[in-house]
Design a protein around this motif. Structure first.
Motif, PDB file in Angstrom:
ATOM      1  N   SER A  47       0.809  -1.224   0.000  1.00 60.64           N
ATOM      2  CA  SER A  47       0.000   0.000   0.000  1.00 60.64           C
ATOM      3  C   SER A  47       0.841   1.273   0.000  1.00 60.64           C
ATOM      4  O   SER A  47       0.341   2.342  -0.362  1.00 60.64           O
ATOM      5  CB  SER A  47      -0.950   0.015   1.204  1.00 60.64           C
ATOM      6  OG  SER A  47      -0.236   0.157   2.415  1.00 60.64           O
ATOM      7  N   MET A  48       2.127   1.169   0.396  1.00 65.68           N
ATOM      8  CA  MET A  48       2.961   2.376   0.452  1.00 65.68           C
ATOM      9  C   MET A  48       4.017   2.413  -0.655  1.00 65.68           C
ATOM     10  O   MET A  48       4.913   3.262  -0.632  1.00 65.68           O
ATOM     11  CB  MET A  48       3.621   2.472   1.829  1.00 65.68           C
ATOM     12  CG  MET A  48       2.627   2.680   2.958  1.00 65.68           C
ATOM     13  SD  MET A  48       1.598   4.158   2.744  1.00 65.68           S
ATOM     14  CE  MET A  48       2.787   5.448   3.125  1.00 65.68           C
ATOM     15  N   GLU A  49       3.939   1.476  -1.607  1.00 63.47           N
ATOM     16  CA  GLU A  49       4.840   1.554  -2.760  1.00 63.47           C
ATOM     17  C   GLU A  49       4.424   2.711  -3.669  1.00 63.47           C
ATOM     18  O   GLU A  49       3.249   3.065  -3.707  1.00 63.47           O
ATOM     19  CB  GLU A  49       4.788   0.230  -3.546  1.00 63.47           C
ATOM     20  CG  GLU A  49       5.388  -0.943  -2.809  1.00 63.47           C
ATOM     21  CD  GLU A  49       5.400  -2.210  -3.655  1.00 63.47           C
ATOM     22  OE1 GLU A  49       4.971  -2.146  -4.830  1.00 63.47           O
ATOM     23  OE2 GLU A  49       5.805  -3.257  -3.154  1.00 63.47           O
ATOM     24  N   PRO A  50       5.331   3.358  -4.383  1.00 67.91           N
ATOM     25  CA  PRO A  50       6.758   3.054  -4.478  1.00 67.91           C
ATOM     26  C   PRO A  50       7.622   3.796  -3.464  1.00 67.91           C
ATOM     27  O   PRO A  50       8.845   3.760  -3.554  1.00 67.91           O
ATOM     28  CB  PRO A  50       7.086   3.519  -5.887  1.00 67.91           C
ATOM     29  CG  PRO A  50       6.193   4.717  -6.075  1.00 67.91           C
ATOM     30  CD  PRO A  50       4.914   4.391  -5.343  1.00 67.91           C
ATOM     31  N   LYS A  51       7.008   4.474  -2.511  1.00 68.26           N
ATOM     32  CA  LYS A  51       7.779   5.209  -1.507  1.00 68.26           C
ATOM     33  C   LYS A  51       8.465   4.250  -0.536  1.00 68.26           C
ATOM     34  O   LYS A  51       9.622   4.441  -0.165  1.00 68.26           O
ATOM     35  CB  LYS A  51       6.848   6.163  -0.740  1.00 68.26           C
ATOM     36  CG  LYS A  51       7.540   7.034   0.288  1.00 68.26           C
ATOM     37  CD  LYS A  51       8.409   8.093  -0.352  1.00 68.26           C
ATOM     38  CE  LYS A  51       9.032   9.011   0.700  1.00 68.26           C
ATOM     39  NZ  LYS A  51       9.914  10.032   0.106  1.00 68.26           N
ATOM     40  N   PHE A  52       7.752   3.228  -0.110  1.00 69.59           N
ATOM     41  CA  PHE A  52       8.282   2.226   0.807  1.00 69.59           C
ATOM     42  C   PHE A  52       7.910   0.848   0.262  1.00 69.59           C
ATOM     43  O   PHE A  52       6.800   0.665  -0.253  1.00 69.59           O
ATOM     44  CB  PHE A  52       7.693   2.384   2.214  1.00 69.59           C
ATOM     45  CG  PHE A  52       7.877   3.759   2.804  1.00 69.59           C
ATOM     46  CD1 PHE A  52       8.992   4.062   3.568  1.00 69.59           C
ATOM     47  CD2 PHE A  52       6.934   4.755   2.587  1.00 69.59           C
ATOM     48  CE1 PHE A  52       9.159   5.321   4.112  1.00 69.59           C
ATOM     49  CE2 PHE A  52       7.093   6.021   3.127  1.00 69.59           C
ATOM     50  CZ  PHE A  52       8.213   6.308   3.887  1.00 69.59           C
ATOM     51  N   TYR A  53       8.819  -0.094   0.415  1.00 67.32           N
ATOM     52  CA  TYR A  53       8.585  -1.442  -0.084  1.00 67.32           C
ATOM     53  C   TYR A  53       8.529  -2.448   1.060  1.00 67.32           C
ATOM     54  O   TYR A  53       9.072  -2.197   2.151  1.00 67.32           O
ATOM     55  CB  TYR A  53       9.681  -1.845  -1.074  1.00 67.32           C
ATOM     56  CG  TYR A  53       9.581  -1.125  -2.392  1.00 67.32           C
ATOM     57  CD1 TYR A  53       8.818  -1.638  -3.437  1.00 67.32           C
ATOM     58  CD2 TYR A  53      10.231   0.098  -2.592  1.00 67.32           C
ATOM     59  CE1 TYR A  53       8.706  -0.971  -4.648  1.00 67.32           C
ATOM     60  CE2 TYR A  53      10.129   0.773  -3.807  1.00 67.32           C
ATOM     61  CZ  TYR A  53       9.361   0.229  -4.823  1.00 67.32           C
ATOM     62  OH  TYR A  53       9.243   0.907  -6.019  1.00 67.32           O
ATOM     63  N   GLU A  54       7.865  -3.560   0.802  1.00 66.18           N
ATOM     64  CA  GLU A  54       7.753  -4.608   1.808  1.00 66.18           C
ATOM     65  C   GLU A  54       9.151  -5.030   2.262  1.00 66.18           C
ATOM     66  O   GLU A  54      10.039  -5.265   1.454  1.00 66.18           O
ATOM     67  CB  GLU A  54       6.997  -5.815   1.251  1.00 66.18           C
ATOM     68  CG  GLU A  54       6.732  -6.876   2.294  1.00 66.18           C
ATOM     69  CD  GLU A  54       5.657  -7.864   1.866  1.00 66.18           C
ATOM     70  OE1 GLU A  54       5.191  -8.621   2.728  1.00 66.18           O
ATOM     71  OE2 GLU A  54       5.284  -7.861   0.682  1.00 66.18           O
ATOM     72  N   GLY A  55       9.316  -5.098   3.576  1.00 66.98           N
ATOM     73  CA  GLY A  55      10.613  -5.459   4.145  1.00 66.98           C
ATOM     74  C   GLY A  55      11.441  -4.266   4.562  1.00 66.98           C
ATOM     75  O   GLY A  55      12.412  -4.411   5.314  1.00 66.98           O
ATOM     76  N   ASP A  56      11.098  -3.057   4.079  1.00 63.67           N
ATOM     77  CA  ASP A  56      11.802  -1.861   4.540  1.00 63.67           C
ATOM     78  C   ASP A  56      11.611  -1.693   6.042  1.00 63.67           C
ATOM     79  O   ASP A  56      10.593  -2.104   6.607  1.00 63.67           O
ATOM     80  CB  ASP A  56      11.288  -0.606   3.824  1.00 63.67           C
ATOM     81  CG  ASP A  56      11.783  -0.496   2.398  1.00 63.67           C
ATOM     82  OD1 ASP A  56      12.554  -1.364   1.965  1.00 63.67           O
ATOM     83  OD2 ASP A  56      11.390   0.466   1.708  1.00 63.67           O
TER      84      ASP A  56
END
Length: 212
Positions: free
Chosen positions: A132-141
């Motif tokens: 839901s927060m891509e492309p600012k944040f990616y899974e695992g960040d």
């Protein structure tokens, strides 16, 4: 580039073998092998490792600052990133949702990460889940959340959904006195979630990086 590649790159720039680096750090050679293969993601001896590689722990962990090391010289350092201020516990999203009641996680039960920015002693870390927060944040960040930091318009925040006591990660939008949680992913079906008594702001994201 992850911690495995950064260690390997700096070791070669300093003309060190894995055995030589292991001796400098005070570990067995297979520990360096595992680290460079990516089997070890969060080495406990990262400060000794950073000293041996003439860099900072935050550079190894987060890639903060760019190395200008000359491969022919062992005396060049990476550009310095922020000084590590503290270590914070990595918690689950359920724990984050109940953080105001939990207040702390026992140190022996939690993986701890170095926080490169000033934050309160209540700060904790979370690993981003979902898209839901891509492309600012990616899974695992990795995100660092400070419950005592002021949440203002545009802040990235963690909020507790009161219906299930779990947490969600979104951007805080304040328009005409009304508060919303906004997804960064333009394709996410729920772009705006009104804050109307259905959730509580747990804290503000004060730093984000890669978890390696």
């Amino acid at each position: 580039m992850d911690i495995a590649n950064r260690v390997k790159k700096l070791r070669k720039a300093l003309d060190l073998t894995q055995h030589q680096l292991a001796e400098l750090v005070g570990v067995a050679q297979n520990s360096i092998q595992k680290l460079e293969k990516g089997d070890t993601k969060n080495p406990r001896n990262i400060e000794a490792l950073a000293r041996a590689l003439n860099c900072t722990p935050e550079y190894l962990q987060f890639g903060i600052g760019e190395t200008q090391a000359d491969k022919k010289s062992a005396n060049n350092n990476v550009s310095l990133g922020p000084t590590i201020k503290s270590t914070v516990p990595l918690v689950s999203w359920v724990q984050a949702g109940a953080w105001s009641e939990i207040n702390e996680v026992r140190e022996c039960d939690a993986t701890r990460y170095m926080c490169p920015v000033n934050s309160s002693d209540k700060t904790f870390a979370l690993k981003v889940q979902g898209v839901s927060m891509e492309p600012k944040f990616y899974e695992g960040d990795l995100i660092f959340v400070d419950p005592e930091a002021e949440c203002i318009h545009g802040s990235y925040v963690v909020a507790r959904l009161d219906d299930n006591n779990e947490a969600t990660f979104k951007q805080l939008i304040i328009e005409s006195g009304q508060k919303f949680l906004k997804a960064a992913n333009p394709n996410w079906p729920e772009q705006l979630i009104p804050i109307n008594g259905n959730c509580t702001l747990v804290g503000k994201v004060v730093f984000a990086g890669k978890s390696f």
